[in-house]
Design a protein around this motif. Structure first.
Motif, PDB file in Angstrom:
ATOM      1  N   PRO A   1      64.462  20.119  57.418  1.00  0.00           N
ATOM      2  CA  PRO A   1      65.080  19.547  56.045  1.00  0.00           C
ATOM      3  C   PRO A   1      66.568  20.061  55.813  1.00  0.00           C
ATOM      4  CG  PRO A   1      63.907  21.846  55.653  1.00  0.00           C
ATOM      5  CD  PRO A   1      63.590  21.220  57.163  1.00  0.00           C
ATOM      6  N   ASN A   2      67.192  19.492  55.013  1.00  0.00           N
ATOM      7  CA  ASN A   2      68.483  19.632  54.703  1.00  0.00           C
ATOM      8  C   ASN A   2      69.057  20.995  54.371  1.00  0.00           C
ATOM      9  OD1 ASN A   2      69.069  16.863  54.879  1.00  0.00           O
ATOM     10  ND2 ASN A   2      68.991  16.470  52.993  1.00  0.00           N
ATOM     11  N   PHE A   3      68.098  21.801  53.633  1.00  0.00           N
ATOM     12  CA  PHE A   3      68.263  22.983  53.303  1.00  0.00           C
ATOM     13  C   PHE A   3      67.111  24.145  53.817  1.00  0.00           C
ATOM     14  CE2 PHE A   3      71.253  21.176  50.672  1.00  0.00           C
ATOM     15  CZ  PHE A   3      72.431  21.899  50.608  1.00  0.00           C
ATOM     16  N   VAL A   4      67.353  25.112  54.360  1.00  0.00           N
ATOM     17  CA  VAL A   4      66.195  26.012  55.105  1.00  0.00           C
ATOM     18  C   VAL A   4      66.508  27.472  54.460  1.00  0.00           C
ATOM     19  CG1 VAL A   4      65.189  27.010  57.149  1.00  0.00           C
ATOM     20  CG2 VAL A   4      66.263  24.742  57.092  1.00  0.00           C
ATOM     21  N   SER A   5      65.655  28.120  54.134  1.00  0.00           N
ATOM     22  CA  SER A   5      65.686  29.582  53.750  1.00  0.00           C
ATOM     23  C   SER A   5      66.445  30.411  54.806  1.00  0.00           C
ATOM     24  CB  SER A   5      64.385  29.964  53.285  1.00  0.00           C
ATOM     25  OG  SER A   5      63.740  30.517  54.508  1.00  0.00           O
ATOM     26  N   CYS A   6      67.491  31.188  54.180  1.00  0.00           N
ATOM     27  CA  CYS A   6      68.084  31.993  54.981  1.00  0.00           C
ATOM     28  C   CYS A   6      67.231  32.846  56.035  1.00  0.00           C
ATOM     29  CB  CYS A   6      69.130  32.872  54.139  1.00  0.00           C
ATOM     30  SG  CYS A   6      70.664  32.056  54.053  1.00  0.00           S
ATOM     31  N   ASP A   7      66.195  33.391  55.397  1.00  0.00           N
ATOM     32  CA  ASP A   7      65.152  34.146  56.022  1.00  0.00           C
ATOM     33  C   ASP A   7      64.633  33.544  57.375  1.00  0.00           C
ATOM     34  OD1 ASP A   7      65.575  36.240  54.382  1.00  0.00           O
ATOM     35  OD2 ASP A   7      63.733  35.878  53.102  1.00  0.00           O
ATOM     36  N   LYS A   8      64.276  32.288  57.083  1.00  0.00           N
ATOM     37  CA  LYS A   8      63.762  31.423  58.292  1.00  0.00           C
ATOM     38  C   LYS A   8      64.690  31.106  59.392  1.00  0.00           C
ATOM     39  CE  LYS A   8      60.649  28.215  57.312  1.00  0.00           C
ATOM     40  NZ  LYS A   8      59.783  26.968  57.016  1.00  0.00           N
ATOM     41  N   MET A   9      65.936  30.931  58.836  1.00  0.00           N
ATOM     42  CA  MET A   9      67.166  30.683  59.632  1.00  0.00           C
ATOM     43  C   MET A   9      67.280  32.025  60.500  1.00  0.00           C
ATOM     44  SD  MET A   9      68.749  27.994  60.466  1.00  0.00           S
ATOM     45  CE  MET A   9      68.849  28.458  62.133  1.00  0.00           C
ATOM     46  N   GLU A  10      67.538  33.027  59.835  1.00  0.00           N
ATOM     47  CA  GLU A  10      67.743  34.352  60.601  1.00  0.00           C
ATOM     48  C   GLU A  10      66.701  34.743  61.581  1.00  0.00           C
ATOM     49  OE1 GLU A  10      68.705  38.858  59.193  1.00  0.00           O
ATOM     50  OE2 GLU A  10      68.771  37.551  57.761  1.00  0.00           O
ATOM     51  N   LYS A  11      65.511  34.541  60.969  1.00  0.00           N
ATOM     52  CA  LYS A  11      64.044  34.751  62.291  1.00  0.00           C
ATOM     53  C   LYS A  11      64.415  33.988  63.473  1.00  0.00           C
ATOM     54  CE  LYS A  11      60.857  36.502  58.921  1.00  0.00           C
ATOM     55  NZ  LYS A  11      59.705  36.259  58.015  1.00  0.00           N
ATOM     56  N   ALA A  12      64.785  32.577  63.334  1.00  0.00           N
ATOM     57  CA  ALA A  12      64.899  31.590  64.350  1.00  0.00           C
ATOM     58  C   ALA A  12      66.151  32.166  65.268  1.00  0.00           C
ATOM     59  CB  ALA A  12      65.265  30.320  63.902  1.00  0.00           C
ATOM     60  N   ARG A  13      67.235  32.512  64.502  1.00  0.00           N
ATOM     61  CA  ARG A  13      68.405  32.924  65.373  1.00  0.00           C
ATOM     62  C   ARG A  13      67.916  34.184  66.173  1.00  0.00           C
ATOM     63  NH1 ARG A  13      71.917  32.004  60.755  1.00  0.00           N
ATOM     64  NH2 ARG A  13      73.147  29.761  61.322  1.00  0.00           N
ATOM     65  N   ASN A  14      67.357  35.086  65.607  1.00  0.00           N
ATOM     66  CA  ASN A  14      66.784  36.376  66.169  1.00  0.00           C
ATOM     67  C   ASN A  14      65.810  35.995  67.322  1.00  0.00           C
ATOM     68  OD1 ASN A  14      68.479  38.205  64.384  1.00  0.00           O
ATOM     69  ND2 ASN A  14      66.798  38.292  63.185  1.00  0.00           N
ATOM     70  N   TRP A  15      65.007  35.138  67.209  1.00  0.00           N
ATOM     71  CA  TRP A  15      64.092  34.790  68.334  1.00  0.00           C
ATOM     72  C   TRP A  15      64.849  34.039  69.344  1.00  0.00           C
ATOM     73  CZ3 TRP A  15      63.089  30.292  70.495  1.00  0.00           C
ATOM     74  CH2 TRP A  15      61.877  30.274  71.297  1.00  0.00           C
TER      75      TRP A  15
END
Length: 144
Positions: free
Chosen positions: A73-87
């Motif tokens: 989607p155009n906007f993703v929650s910061c928590d989901k984005m942070e988890k993806a970056r950490n992964w």
């Protein structure tokens, strides 16, 4: 808006803060007049949202949060984005550690092969200095 600044984490900035409530998006960001100050904060769910760029979308797909780039989607929650970056950070560091161990094994094997041929760093250094001194003597003996 600044009172919610403590909710922002990672790479999200205050411009990406979205207030989600029971108000439909087509009515705008204004709350109905029936809400009081106490009810406004109780009825709002504050979520920091992040607009993913191409790399972020790639990370979300690589993390298997979404199947394709089009599904992100155009906007993703910061928590989901942070988890993806950490992964991704963990995954990349794991690959780098495996590559380092493999590189060390290759260098150990290569060093043992060179030692079996009688080569050493000391011999190579002495040979290089000998050649350099011979070249310098040859240049000094040549007339200008």
């Amino acid at each position: 808006m600044w009172k919610y600044k403590s909710l922002l984490r990672g790479y999200c900035n205050p411009k990406q803060l979205r207030l989600l409530s029971s108000v439909p998006p087509n009515e705008g960001s204004k709350l109905p007049s029936s809400h009081t100050i106490q009810n406004e904060t109780a009825s709002l769910k504050v979520t920091a949202m992040h607009k993913p760029n191409k790399i972020d979308k790639w990370l979300l797909v690589w993390d298997k949060k979404y199947k394709t780039f089009e599904e992100v989607p155009n906007f993703v929650s910061c928590d989901k984005m942070e988890k993806a970056r950490n992964w991704a950070r963990i995954k990349i560091s794991t690959y780098l550690m495996i590559g380092t161990v493999l590189g060390c094994i290759v260098m150990i094997y290569s060093g043992k092969q060179a030692a079996a041929r009688g080569e050493s760093v000391t011999k190579a250094n002495l040979e290089m200095h000998r050649r350099y001194q011979e070249e310098m003597k040859a240049q000094a003996n040549q007339p200008k």
